[in-house]
Structure formats: structure tokens, C-alpha cells
Design a protein around this motif. Structure first.
Motif, PDB file in Angstrom:
ATOM      1  N   TYR A 129       0.901  -1.290  -0.232  1.00  0.00           N
ATOM      2  CA  TYR A 129      -0.522   0.170  -0.022  1.00  0.00           C
ATOM      3  C   TYR A 129       1.344   1.578   0.070  1.00  0.00           C
ATOM      4  O   TYR A 129       0.374   2.610  -0.795  1.00  0.00           O
ATOM      5  CB  TYR A 129      -1.212  -0.064   1.209  1.00  0.00           C
ATOM      6  N   TRP A 130       2.127   0.957   1.139  1.00  0.00           N
ATOM      7  CA  TRP A 130       2.703   2.184   0.876  1.00  0.00           C
ATOM      8  C   TRP A 130       3.531   2.609  -0.225  1.00  0.00           C
ATOM      9  O   TRP A 130       4.119   3.944  -0.557  1.00  0.00           O
ATOM     10  CB  TRP A 130       3.761   2.475   2.132  1.00  0.00           C
ATOM     11  N   LYS A 131       3.447   1.981  -0.876  1.00  0.00           N
ATOM     12  CA  LYS A 131       4.693   1.911  -2.162  1.00  0.00           C
ATOM     13  C   LYS A 131       3.888   2.214  -3.294  1.00  0.00           C
ATOM     14  O   LYS A 131       4.023   3.602  -3.460  1.00  0.00           O
ATOM     15  CB  LYS A 131       5.260   0.462  -2.835  1.00  0.00           C
ATOM     16  N   GLN A 132       2.008   1.759  -3.427  1.00  0.00           N
ATOM     17  CA  GLN A 132       1.534   2.321  -4.237  1.00  0.00           C
ATOM     18  C   GLN A 132       1.306   4.211  -3.915  1.00  0.00           C
ATOM     19  O   GLN A 132       1.245   4.844  -4.736  1.00  0.00           O
ATOM     20  CB  GLN A 132       0.265   1.952  -4.656  1.00  0.00           C
ATOM     21  N   VAL A 133       0.833   4.083  -3.204  1.00  0.00           N
ATOM     22  CA  VAL A 133       1.371   6.104  -2.380  1.00  0.00           C
ATOM     23  C   VAL A 133       1.826   6.869  -2.531  1.00  0.00           C
ATOM     24  O   VAL A 133       2.243   7.599  -3.481  1.00  0.00           O
ATOM     25  CB  VAL A 133       0.832   5.938  -1.334  1.00  0.00           C
ATOM     26  N   GLY A 134       3.166   6.096  -2.292  1.00  0.00           N
ATOM     27  CA  GLY A 134       4.518   6.674  -3.395  1.00  0.00           C
ATOM     28  C   GLY A 134       4.632   6.830  -4.801  1.00  0.00           C
ATOM     29  O   GLY A 134       4.819   7.530  -5.412  1.00  0.00           O
ATOM     30  N   TRP A 135       3.775   5.802  -5.457  1.00  0.00           N
ATOM     31  CA  TRP A 135       3.707   5.853  -6.916  1.00  0.00           C
ATOM     32  C   TRP A 135       2.691   7.031  -7.089  1.00  0.00           C
ATOM     33  O   TRP A 135       1.664   6.681  -8.526  1.00  0.00           O
ATOM     34  CB  TRP A 135       3.529   4.536  -7.728  1.00  0.00           C
ATOM     35  N   ARG A 136       1.634   7.351  -6.152  1.00  0.00           N
ATOM     36  CA  ARG A 136       0.352   8.105  -6.569  1.00  0.00           C
ATOM     37  C   ARG A 136      -1.316   7.074  -7.052  1.00  0.00           C
ATOM     38  O   ARG A 136      -1.358   7.423  -8.252  1.00  0.00           O
ATOM     39  CB  ARG A 136       0.842   9.581  -7.302  1.00  0.00           C
ATOM     40  N   LYS A 137      -0.721   5.974  -6.526  1.00  0.00           N
ATOM     41  CA  LYS A 137      -1.529   5.427  -6.964  1.00  0.00           C
ATOM     42  C   LYS A 137      -3.187   5.731  -6.604  1.00  0.00           C
ATOM     43  O   LYS A 137      -4.571   5.394  -7.083  1.00  0.00           O
ATOM     44  CB  LYS A 137      -1.527   3.522  -7.046  1.00  0.00           C
ATOM     45  N   PHE A 138      -3.082   5.647  -5.643  1.00  0.00           N
ATOM     46  CA  PHE A 138      -4.393   6.832  -4.818  1.00  0.00           C
ATOM     47  C   PHE A 138      -4.384   8.386  -4.971  1.00  0.00           C
ATOM     48  O   PHE A 138      -5.489   8.969  -4.180  1.00  0.00           O
ATOM     49  CB  PHE A 138      -4.345   6.492  -3.919  1.00  0.00           C
ATOM     50  N   ALA A 139      -3.735   8.667  -6.099  1.00  0.00           N
ATOM     51  CA  ALA A 139      -4.401  10.472  -5.637  1.00  0.00           C
ATOM     52  C   ALA A 139      -5.101  10.939  -6.030  1.00  0.00           C
ATOM     53  O   ALA A 139      -5.462  11.706  -5.849  1.00  0.00           O
ATOM     54  CB  ALA A 139      -3.102  10.960  -7.494  1.00  0.00           C
ATOM     55  N   ASP A 140      -6.176  10.659  -6.561  1.00  0.00           N
ATOM     56  CA  ASP A 140      -7.884  10.613  -6.516  1.00  0.00           C
ATOM     57  C   ASP A 140      -8.444  10.785  -5.572  1.00  0.00           C
ATOM     58  O   ASP A 140      -9.262  11.185  -4.728  1.00  0.00           O
ATOM     59  CB  ASP A 140      -8.927   9.742  -7.529  1.00  0.00           C
ATOM     60  N   GLU A 141      -7.911  10.246  -4.152  1.00  0.00           N
ATOM     61  CA  GLU A 141      -8.563  10.068  -3.292  1.00  0.00           C
ATOM     62  C   GLU A 141      -7.704  11.421  -2.286  1.00  0.00           C
ATOM     63  O   GLU A 141      -7.018  11.610  -1.539  1.00  0.00           O
ATOM     64  CB  GLU A 141      -8.056   8.667  -2.389  1.00  0.00           C
ATOM     65  N   LEU A 142      -8.289  11.559  -1.429  1.00  0.00           N
ATOM     66  CA  LEU A 142      -8.542  13.194  -0.494  1.00  0.00           C
ATOM     67  C   LEU A 142      -6.943  12.836   0.299  1.00  0.00           C
ATOM     68  O   LEU A 142      -6.129  13.602   0.570  1.00  0.00           O
ATOM     69  CB  LEU A 142      -9.647  13.449   0.267  1.00  0.00           C
ATOM     70  N   LYS A 143      -7.404  11.818   1.661  1.00  0.00           N
ATOM     71  CA  LYS A 143      -6.436  11.639   2.472  1.00  0.00           C
ATOM     72  C   LYS A 143      -7.358   9.548   2.469  1.00  0.00           C
ATOM     73  O   LYS A 143      -7.076   9.433   3.390  1.00  0.00           O
ATOM     74  CB  LYS A 143      -7.088  12.347   3.510  1.00  0.00           C
ATOM     75  N   PRO A 144      -5.593   8.965   2.370  1.00  0.00           N
ATOM     76  CA  PRO A 144      -6.007   6.967   1.765  1.00  0.00           C
ATOM     77  C   PRO A 144      -5.908   6.883   3.276  1.00  0.00           C
ATOM     78  O   PRO A 144      -4.102   7.244   3.506  1.00  0.00           O
ATOM     79  CB  PRO A 144      -5.382   7.468   0.594  1.00  0.00           C
ATOM     80  N   ASN A 145      -6.103   5.569   2.967  1.00  0.00           N
ATOM     81  CA  ASN A 145      -5.382   5.068   4.258  1.00  0.00           C
ATOM     82  C   ASN A 145      -5.799   4.058   3.818  1.00  0.00           C
ATOM     83  O   ASN A 145      -6.443   3.433   2.780  1.00  0.00           O
ATOM     84  CB  ASN A 145      -6.271   4.924   5.485  1.00  0.00           C
ATOM     85  N   TRP A 146      -4.824   3.168   4.687  1.00  0.00           N
ATOM     86  CA  TRP A 146      -4.612   1.120   3.757  1.00  0.00           C
ATOM     87  C   TRP A 146      -5.323   1.029   4.220  1.00  0.00           C
ATOM     88  O   TRP A 146      -6.036   1.142   5.470  1.00  0.00           O
ATOM     89  CB  TRP A 146      -3.683   0.783   4.492  1.00  0.00           C
ATOM     90  N   SER A 147      -5.905   0.038   3.820  1.00  0.00           N
ATOM     91  CA  SER A 147      -7.091  -1.596   4.092  1.00  0.00           C
ATOM     92  C   SER A 147      -5.832  -3.136   3.539  1.00  0.00           C
ATOM     93  O   SER A 147      -5.774  -2.758   2.822  1.00  0.00           O
ATOM     94  CB  SER A 147      -8.381  -1.434   3.522  1.00  0.00           C
TER      95      SER A 147
END
Length: 195
Positions: A55-73
Motif C-alpha cells: 500500500y505505501w509503495k503504491q502511495v509513493g507511485w501516486r496510485k491513490f492520487a484521486d483520494e483526498l486522504k487515503p488510508n490503508w486496508s
């Protein structure tokens, strides 16, 4: 018939969508197309850490850029499959075929292979095996290298982590449990990946 369990790390918003609509098969990934689960048998703790690290790796790749404040699940999932509908890529013969396929790409010795190269190699070789045995595999077992920056102390003892890749019938893949970042902070994993 066997049951294979694993974890899948994503954002809370995307986990909601998965639980509502089911998993989607990735077209391009390191070891071929499919839904990736960090494999576990009885103790899910390492697979959980890998899911959060992913999840954190994907955050670094901006995978969740469309989400205001993403949290992991972390989704804990399982798939039931006939033993003859599964294929283990962790054999010497398959590895030799994989390395041979990649050598034929004609890359210089110091030039690395892309994820597209590896995905194509796995997909091609698995299709060849399927044609030879006359059936399609719905679950593939293999090992994948950790993305750079994803810490895993257990790698020293066990090598690259195992994954189950569900290639066919992702509807048979069911979520059996879920853990959200908001359920309790896990700073150890976040710091290890981010730092």
C-alpha cells in the motif's frame, strides 16, 4: 480441492469497491496477469506487513492520487480451487524456461527487465503449459521480489515472499476479513516503508 489464503493491500476506498464489486484482474504485473495475494498458511502476520508495505509503495507511485486522504486496508482473502487448476512456478524447470525466455529478448547483461517483460514472460510460459496439459490454471503460485523500499526482516531467512495469483474466475476469490488503518495505527510498518 484446496483453499489458498492471502492478503491484499490497498486503500480503504478501493477496499470498499472490492468488497462491493469484487476483485479486478491486473493486466500487467510482475509475475503475469491476475489478482495478487501475499500468501500465508496459518500465520498471516508477514502477509499483513507485506500488504501494508505494498500500500505505501503504491502511495509513493501516486496510485491513490484521486483520494483526498487515503488510508490503508488489508483484505484477507481466500480462493478454493481444484488442485489441477493450480500451477506452481517455483520449480527448476519453470525457472529455466523463464530465464531462457528473458535471454531471448536480447538485452545487454547489465540492462534490467521491465515489469512488462516479466509479465509477458510469465503469461506466455503459463499459456504454453496450459496448452500442453489441456486446461487453464486459475491460481498460480510463485515468488516475487519486494519493491524497493518495502522492508521485510523475514526475507533474510526465507528469500522472496510467496504470492497466489488468481488469474481466472476472480469471483471465486472472497474476502474473509478486513483490517483498516483507522482500526489502530501501525507505525512500525509505515516507518519501515516510508523511511
Amino acid at each position: 480441492m484446496s483453499i489458498y489464503r492471502g492478503t491484499h493491500g490497498t486503500s480503504t476506498k478501493r477496499a470498499d469497491l472490492i468488497q462491493a464489486n469484487g476483485f479486478e484482474v491486473s493486466a500487467v504485473a510482475k509475475a503475469g496477469s491476475g489478482v495478487y495475494l501475499w500468501a500465508y498458511a496459518d500465520d498471516s502476520s508477514t502477509a499483513r506487513d507485506l500488504a501494508i508495505g505494498w500500500y505505501w509503495k503504491q502511495v509513493g507511485w501516486r496510485k491513490f492520487a484521486d483520494e483526498l486522504k487515503p488510508n490503508w486496508s488489508v483484505l484477507y482473502a481466500e480462493v478454493e480451487a481444484d488442485d489441477d487448476a493450480c500451477f506452481d512456478c517455483n520449480t527448476i524447470a519453470f525457472r529455466e524456461a523463464l530465464f531462457g525466455y528473458l535471454r531471448k529478448l536480447g538485452r545487454a547483461n547489465d540492462e534490467g527487465y521491465t515489469d512488462d517483460d516479466l509479465c509477458a514472460a510469465y503469461n506466455t510460459l503459463i499459456k504454453r503449459v496450459e496448452a500442453k496439459v489441456g486446461r487453464e490454471f486459475c491460481v498460480i503460485h510463485t515468488c516475487v521480489t519486494l519493491p524497493k523500499g518495502v522492508a521485510l526482516k523475514e526475507k533474510v531467512a526465507g528469500g522472496d515472499p510467496f504470492v497466489h495469483i488468481v488469474r481466472k474466475d476472480p469471483v471465486k476469490l472472497r474476502v474473509i476479513d478486513r483490517e483498516n488503518e483507522s482500526d489502530g495505527d501501525d507505525m512500525d510498518v509505515a516507518v519501515a516503508v516510508a523511511g
